[in-house]
Design an enzyme around this catalytic site. Structure first.
Site, PDB file in Angstrom:
ATOM      1  N   ARG A   1       7.835   0.728  13.211  1.00 35.35           N
ATOM      2  CA  ARG A   1       8.427   0.192  11.970  1.00 35.35           C
ATOM      3  C   ARG A   1       9.597  -0.751  12.251  1.00 35.35           C
ATOM      4  O   ARG A   1      10.160  -1.339  11.328  1.00 35.35           O
ATOM      5  CB  ARG A   1       8.919   1.337  11.073  1.00 35.35           C
ATOM      6  CG  ARG A   1       7.822   2.251  10.603  1.00 35.35           C
ATOM      7  CD  ARG A   1       8.362   3.290   9.629  1.00 35.35           C
ATOM      8  NE  ARG A   1       7.483   4.447   9.592  1.00 35.35           N
ATOM      9  CZ  ARG A   1       6.387   4.542   8.842  1.00 35.35           C
ATOM     10  NH1 ARG A   1       6.041   3.555   8.050  1.00 35.35           N
ATOM     11  NH2 ARG A   1       5.634   5.626   8.881  1.00 35.35           N
TER      12      ARG A   1
ATOM     13  N   ARG B   1       4.763  11.013  -2.624  1.00 43.65           N
ATOM     14  CA  ARG B   1       4.582  10.587  -1.228  1.00 43.65           C
ATOM     15  C   ARG B   1       5.820  10.925  -0.389  1.00 43.65           C
ATOM     16  O   ARG B   1       6.895  10.353  -0.609  1.00 43.65           O
ATOM     17  CB  ARG B   1       4.347   9.074  -1.178  1.00 43.65           C
ATOM     18  CG  ARG B   1       4.215   8.521   0.218  1.00 43.65           C
ATOM     19  CD  ARG B   1       4.229   7.013   0.243  1.00 43.65           C
ATOM     20  NE  ARG B   1       4.098   6.550   1.604  1.00 43.65           N
ATOM     21  CZ  ARG B   1       4.299   5.307   2.012  1.00 43.65           C
ATOM     22  NH1 ARG B   1       4.623   4.382   1.123  1.00 43.65           N
ATOM     23  NH2 ARG B   1       4.167   4.980   3.258  1.00 43.65           N
TER      24      ARG B   1
ATOM     25  N   TYR C   1      10.992   9.183   0.950  1.00 43.39           N
ATOM     26  CA  TYR C   1      11.003   8.145  -0.090  1.00 43.39           C
ATOM     27  C   TYR C   1      11.648   8.587  -1.408  1.00 43.39           C
ATOM     28  O   TYR C   1      11.788   7.774  -2.322  1.00 43.39           O
ATOM     29  CB  TYR C   1       9.573   7.654  -0.334  1.00 43.39           C
ATOM     30  CG  TYR C   1       8.977   7.002   0.899  1.00 43.39           C
ATOM     31  CD1 TYR C   1       9.503   5.811   1.392  1.00 43.39           C
ATOM     32  CD2 TYR C   1       7.911   7.586   1.593  1.00 43.39           C
ATOM     33  CE1 TYR C   1       8.989   5.213   2.530  1.00 43.39           C
ATOM     34  CE2 TYR C   1       7.384   6.999   2.733  1.00 43.39           C
ATOM     35  CZ  TYR C   1       7.925   5.815   3.191  1.00 43.39           C
ATOM     36  OH  TYR C   1       7.424   5.220   4.324  1.00 43.39           O
TER      37      TYR C   1
ATOM     38  N   ARG D   1      13.589   4.569  11.958  1.00 46.37           N
ATOM     39  CA  ARG D   1      12.379   5.397  11.972  1.00 46.37           C
ATOM     40  C   ARG D   1      11.534   5.114  13.228  1.00 46.37           C
ATOM     41  O   ARG D   1      12.076   4.676  14.233  1.00 46.37           O
ATOM     42  CB  ARG D   1      11.605   5.189  10.656  1.00 46.37           C
ATOM     43  CG  ARG D   1      12.443   5.572   9.428  1.00 46.37           C
ATOM     44  CD  ARG D   1      11.679   5.392   8.133  1.00 46.37           C
ATOM     45  NE  ARG D   1      10.475   6.207   8.113  1.00 46.37           N
ATOM     46  CZ  ARG D   1       9.448   5.996   7.261  1.00 46.37           C
ATOM     47  NH1 ARG D   1       9.526   4.999   6.384  1.00 46.37           N
ATOM     48  NH2 ARG D   1       8.389   6.763   7.296  1.00 46.37           N
TER      49      ARG D   1
ATOM     50  N   ALA E   1       3.446  -0.899   4.712  1.00 48.51           N
ATOM     51  CA  ALA E   1       3.009  -0.978   6.115  1.00 48.51           C
ATOM     52  C   ALA E   1       2.621  -2.393   6.535  1.00 48.51           C
ATOM     53  O   ALA E   1       2.700  -2.726   7.719  1.00 48.51           O
ATOM     54  CB  ALA E   1       1.852  -0.004   6.357  1.00 48.51           C
TER      55      ALA E   1
ATOM     56  N   ASP F   1       2.235 -15.489   6.510  1.00 48.76           N
ATOM     57  CA  ASP F   1       1.912 -16.905   6.332  1.00 48.76           C
ATOM     58  C   ASP F   1       1.895 -17.285   4.850  1.00 48.76           C
ATOM     59  O   ASP F   1       2.311 -18.387   4.476  1.00 48.76           O
ATOM     60  CB  ASP F   1       0.563 -17.235   6.975  1.00 48.76           C
ATOM     61  CG  ASP F   1       0.632 -17.307   8.495  1.00 48.76           C
ATOM     62  OD1 ASP F   1       1.756 -17.243   9.048  1.00 48.76           O
ATOM     63  OD2 ASP F   1      -0.427 -17.424   9.131  1.00 48.76           O
TER      64      ASP F   1
ATOM     65  N   SER G   1      13.247   3.149   2.521  1.00 45.55           N
ATOM     66  CA  SER G   1      13.817   3.786   3.709  1.00 45.55           C
ATOM     67  C   SER G   1      14.427   2.699   4.594  1.00 45.55           C
ATOM     68  O   SER G   1      14.346   1.503   4.276  1.00 45.55           O
ATOM     69  CB  SER G   1      12.720   4.543   4.462  1.00 45.55           C
ATOM     70  OG  SER G   1      11.773   3.628   5.013  1.00 45.55           O
TER      71      SER G   1
ATOM     72  N   HIS H   1      12.980  -2.412   1.309  1.00 47.91           N
ATOM     73  CA  HIS H   1      12.399  -1.126   1.742  1.00 47.91           C
ATOM     74  C   HIS H   1      13.248   0.000   1.174  1.00 47.91           C
ATOM     75  O   HIS H   1      14.483  -0.108   1.136  1.00 47.91           O
ATOM     76  CB  HIS H   1      12.368  -1.019   3.274  1.00 47.91           C
ATOM     77  CG  HIS H   1      11.565  -2.110   3.903  1.00 47.91           C
ATOM     78  ND1 HIS H   1      10.189  -2.083   3.919  1.00 47.91           N
ATOM     79  CD2 HIS H   1      11.933  -3.273   4.474  1.00 47.91           C
ATOM     80  CE1 HIS H   1       9.753  -3.199   4.503  1.00 47.91           C
ATOM     81  NE2 HIS H   1      10.791  -3.937   4.838  1.00 47.91           N
TER      82      HIS H   1
ATOM     83  N   ASN I   1       8.193  -5.411  -1.393  1.00 46.19           N
ATOM     84  CA  ASN I   1       8.143  -4.297  -0.446  1.00 46.19           C
ATOM     85  C   ASN I   1       6.721  -4.312   0.114  1.00 46.19           C
ATOM     86  O   ASN I   1       5.799  -3.797  -0.522  1.00 46.19           O
ATOM     87  CB  ASN I   1       8.447  -2.966  -1.136  1.00 46.19           C
ATOM     88  CG  ASN I   1       8.494  -1.837  -0.113  1.00 46.19           C
ATOM     89  OD1 ASN I   1       8.039  -1.984   1.028  1.00 46.19           O
ATOM     90  ND2 ASN I   1       9.051  -0.706  -0.507  1.00 46.19           N
TER      91      ASN I   1
ATOM     92  N   HIS J   1       4.719  -4.605   8.987  1.00 46.23           N
ATOM     93  CA  HIS J   1       4.781  -4.476  10.445  1.00 46.23           C
ATOM     94  C   HIS J   1       3.665  -5.208  11.173  1.00 46.23           C
ATOM     95  O   HIS J   1       3.745  -5.348  12.391  1.00 46.23           O
ATOM     96  CB  HIS J   1       4.777  -2.984  10.815  1.00 46.23           C
ATOM     97  CG  HIS J   1       5.750  -2.179   9.999  1.00 46.23           C
ATOM     98  ND1 HIS J   1       7.101  -2.459   9.976  1.00 46.23           N
ATOM     99  CD2 HIS J   1       5.572  -1.146   9.122  1.00 46.23           C
ATOM    100  CE1 HIS J   1       7.707  -1.620   9.145  1.00 46.23           C
ATOM    101  NE2 HIS J   1       6.803  -0.816   8.606  1.00 46.23           N
TER     102      HIS J   1
ATOM    103  N   PRO K   1       0.787  -1.230   0.000  1.00 44.64           N
ATOM    104  CA  PRO K   1       0.000   0.000   0.000  1.00 44.64           C
ATOM    105  C   PRO K   1       0.823   1.287   0.000  1.00 44.64           C
ATOM    106  O   PRO K   1       1.859   1.374   0.643  1.00 44.64           O
ATOM    107  CB  PRO K   1      -0.827  -0.103   1.287  1.00 44.64           C
ATOM    108  CG  PRO K   1      -0.195  -1.156   2.107  1.00 44.64           C
ATOM    109  CD  PRO K   1       0.499  -2.080   1.154  1.00 44.64           C
ATOM    110  N   ASN K   2       0.301   2.243  -0.745  1.00 49.27           N
ATOM    111  CA  ASN K   2       0.823   3.613  -0.851  1.00 49.27           C
ATOM    112  C   ASN K   2       2.078   3.731  -1.708  1.00 49.27           C
ATOM    113  O   ASN K   2       2.554   4.833  -1.952  1.00 49.27           O
ATOM    114  CB  ASN K   2       1.069   4.231   0.544  1.00 49.27           C
ATOM    115  CG  ASN K   2      -0.203   4.247   1.373  1.00 49.27           C
ATOM    116  OD1 ASN K   2      -1.227   4.757   0.924  1.00 49.27           O
ATOM    117  ND2 ASN K   2      -0.178   3.671   2.567  1.00 49.27           N
TER     118      ASN K   2
ATOM    119  N   GLU L   1      13.029  -9.308   0.891  1.00 51.13           N
ATOM    120  CA  GLU L   1      12.222  -8.180   1.389  1.00 51.13           C
ATOM    121  C   GLU L   1      13.001  -6.892   1.114  1.00 51.13           C
ATOM    122  O   GLU L   1      14.208  -6.841   1.372  1.00 51.13           O
ATOM    123  CB  GLU L   1      12.020  -8.366   2.900  1.00 51.13           C
ATOM    124  CG  GLU L   1      11.303  -7.217   3.592  1.00 51.13           C
ATOM    125  CD  GLU L   1      11.297  -7.386   5.121  1.00 51.13           C
ATOM    126  OE1 GLU L   1      11.801  -8.407   5.644  1.00 51.13           O
ATOM    127  OE2 GLU L   1      10.795  -6.460   5.790  1.00 51.13           O
TER     128      GLU L   1
HETATM  129  C1  DQA Z   1       8.504   1.148   3.453  1.00 46.73           C
HETATM  130  C2  DQA Z   1       8.673   1.337   4.963  1.00 46.73           C
HETATM  131  C3  DQA Z   1       7.361   1.062   5.682  1.00 46.73           C
HETATM  132  O1  DQA Z   1       7.532   1.283   7.082  1.00 46.73           O
HETATM  133  C4  DQA Z   1       6.282   1.987   5.170  1.00 46.73           C
HETATM  134  O2  DQA Z   1       5.041   1.673   5.789  1.00 46.73           O
HETATM  135  C5  DQA Z   1       6.163   2.021   3.701  1.00 46.73           C
HETATM  136  C6  DQA Z   1       7.375   1.981   2.899  1.00 46.73           C
HETATM  137  C7  DQA Z   1       9.776   1.518   2.675  1.00 46.73           C
HETATM  138  O3  DQA Z   1       9.892   1.123   1.523  1.00 46.73           O
HETATM  139  O4  DQA Z   1      10.633   2.236   3.197  1.00 46.73           O
HETATM  140  O5  DQA Z   1       5.062   2.150   3.155  1.00 46.73           O
HETATM  141  O6  DQA Z   1       8.236  -0.229   3.206  1.00 46.73           O
END
Ligand code: DQA
Length: 147
Positions: free
Chosen positions: A111, A18, A23, A107, A77, A87, A102, A100, A74, A80, A10-11, A98
């Site tokens: 997170r 954003r 980011y 942070r 959120a 699963d 950031s 990210h 990625n 977390h 998401p996002n 995995e």
């Molecule tokens: C993120 C880090 C997460 O904590 C956050 O919720 C994101 C982006 C990152 O790519 O840094 O949406 O996964």
């Protein structure tokens, strides 16, 4: 050519606008283009997807398991708190990295926990769009090591 799914939660479709101070200014389309370029060099076909929907993301993870495809994810959120995603990822049948943009460890405290890390081969965080490129290189090495 091996297909690698690069899944985004998401996002992440909002990258570019954003919170650019966190980011950066690259859009997900920019990241996709860079990954496709690097993938071609590494002999990997990149299929990058993004959703804000947990069920859709889990469906893609099931698809990857059924097709034995490596995954770079990625989870945003969902990282977390989504035990359902964790699963699903635990059923993997191929490399899993995995990523990210950031560095979540630097942070807010919510997170700091990832429910996904323990089922991944490894985690790459903190290098902006470069995290995805490093993850692709890691997947290429994992595939090579397994053959
Ligand atoms: C993120 C880090 C997460 O904590 C956050 O919720 C994101 C982006 C990152 O790519 O840094 O949406 O996964």
């Amino acid at each position: 050519m091996t297909t690698v799914l690069i899944l985004n939660g998401p996002n992440l479709g909002r990258l570019g606008s954003r919170e650019p101070e966190i980011y950066g200014s690259a859009t997900l389309a920019d990241i996709e283009a860079a990954c496709k370029d690097l993938g071609a060099q590494l002999g990997l076909q990149v299929d990058l997807r993004q959703t804000d929907d947990e069920a859709e993301l889990i469906g893609w993870v099931h698809e990857a398991a059924d097709r034995r495809l490596p995954v770079i994810i990625n989870p945003a959120a969902f990282t977390h708190y989504s035990y359902a995603l964790r699963d699903a990822l635990a059923m993997r049948t191929a490399p899993l990295v995995e990523v990210h943009l950031s560095n979540p460890a630097a942070r807010e405290s919510f997170r700091h926990a990832s429910v996904v890390s323990a089922v991944a081969d490894g985690t790459i965080a903190g290098f902006g769009p470069g995290s995805y490129e490093l993850a692709l290189r890691a997947v290429a090495r994992l595939i090579e090591a397994a053959t």
